[in-house]
Scaffold this active site. Structure first.
Site, PDB file in Angstrom:
ATOM      1  N   ARG A  58       0.820  -1.216   0.000  1.00  0.00           N
ATOM      2  CA  ARG A  58       0.000   0.000   0.000  1.00  0.00           C
ATOM      3  C   ARG A  58       0.856   1.270   0.000  1.00  0.00           C
ATOM      4  NH1 ARG A  58      -2.580  -3.952   2.737  1.00  0.00           N
ATOM      5  NH2 ARG A  58      -1.521  -3.357   4.664  1.00  0.00           N
ATOM      6  N   GLU A  95       3.274  -6.804  12.899  1.00  0.00           N
ATOM      7  CA  GLU A  95       2.243  -6.962  13.938  1.00  0.00           C
ATOM      8  C   GLU A  95       1.707  -8.398  13.882  1.00  0.00           C
ATOM      9  OE1 GLU A  95      -1.216  -4.523  13.447  1.00  0.00           O
ATOM     10  OE2 GLU A  95      -1.890  -4.863  15.499  1.00  0.00           O
TER      11      GLU A  95
END
Ligand code: AMP
Length: 173
Positions: A58, A95
């Site tokens: 992204r 994460e």
């Protein structure tokens, strides 16, 4: 325009317990996407930026549009094995899992002013690895820009003294 209203929360993606910040709902809206790019570029209009390094995937969308706006080159920082020529690599913790990031070894020349761009700063592992890669190649990281920061994950603590520019901060999930 409140850009936060264009971000969609997707629960339990890609793993249970993760709230995924979906930016595709912002991209759909020409006005919101344009405003995001304008605001992301604002601090760099009067500063020398030779290259933007956008982080897969992204970061390509935002970094690519910013490079056009700022009139600078664009370098993709990619997942391992995707770039065809000689690369340099750094490992990092995400994460949700482990990964590595690679840049073409000849993409950045010594002393170039480099801006690192991604959609979202979570634990900071990806951006920290990308900043190290730029340094390995002799580039000067002038800053890092993100559409979103998940402030509660304290990712900025891993980015040292790199000046950060963030459009939206989420302090809790
Ligand atoms: P980190 O290395 O933990 O800062 O993770 C940042 C990278 O993972 C960015 O490229 C993000 O696109 C992606 N990412 C991590 N957590 C999320 C999340 N909750 N929602 C959307 N993208 C995320």
């Amino acid at each position: 325009m409140d850009l936060k209203t264009f971000i969609r929360d997707v629960y339990d993606f890609p793993k249970k317990g993760i709230v995924f910040k979906d930016i595709t709902t912002l991209l759909l809206h020409a006005g919101a996407f344009g405003e995001a790019i304008r605001m992301l570029c604002e601090p760099y209009l009067d500063r020398p930026v030779d290259l933007i390094v956008g982080i897969e995937s992204r970061g390509f969308i935002f970094g690519g549009a910013m490079a056009r706006e700022l009139g600078c080159g664009f370098v993709p920082a990619r997942k391992p094995g995707k770039l065809p020529a000689e690369t340099v690599r750094e490992e990092y913790t995400l994460e949700y899992g482990n990964d590595a990031v690679e840049i073409h070894a000849d993409a950045i020349r010594r002393g170039m002013n480099v801006l690192v761009v991604d959609d979202l700063l979570a634990t900071g592992g990806t951006a920290a690895a990308t900043i190290r890669l730029v340094g390995k190649l002799g580039g000067m990281v002038t800053g890092a820009a993100f559409l979103i920061e998940l402030g509660f994950l304290k990712g900025r603590d891993r980015l040292g003294d790199t000046p950060l520019h963030v459009l939206m901060n989420f302090e809790s999930e």
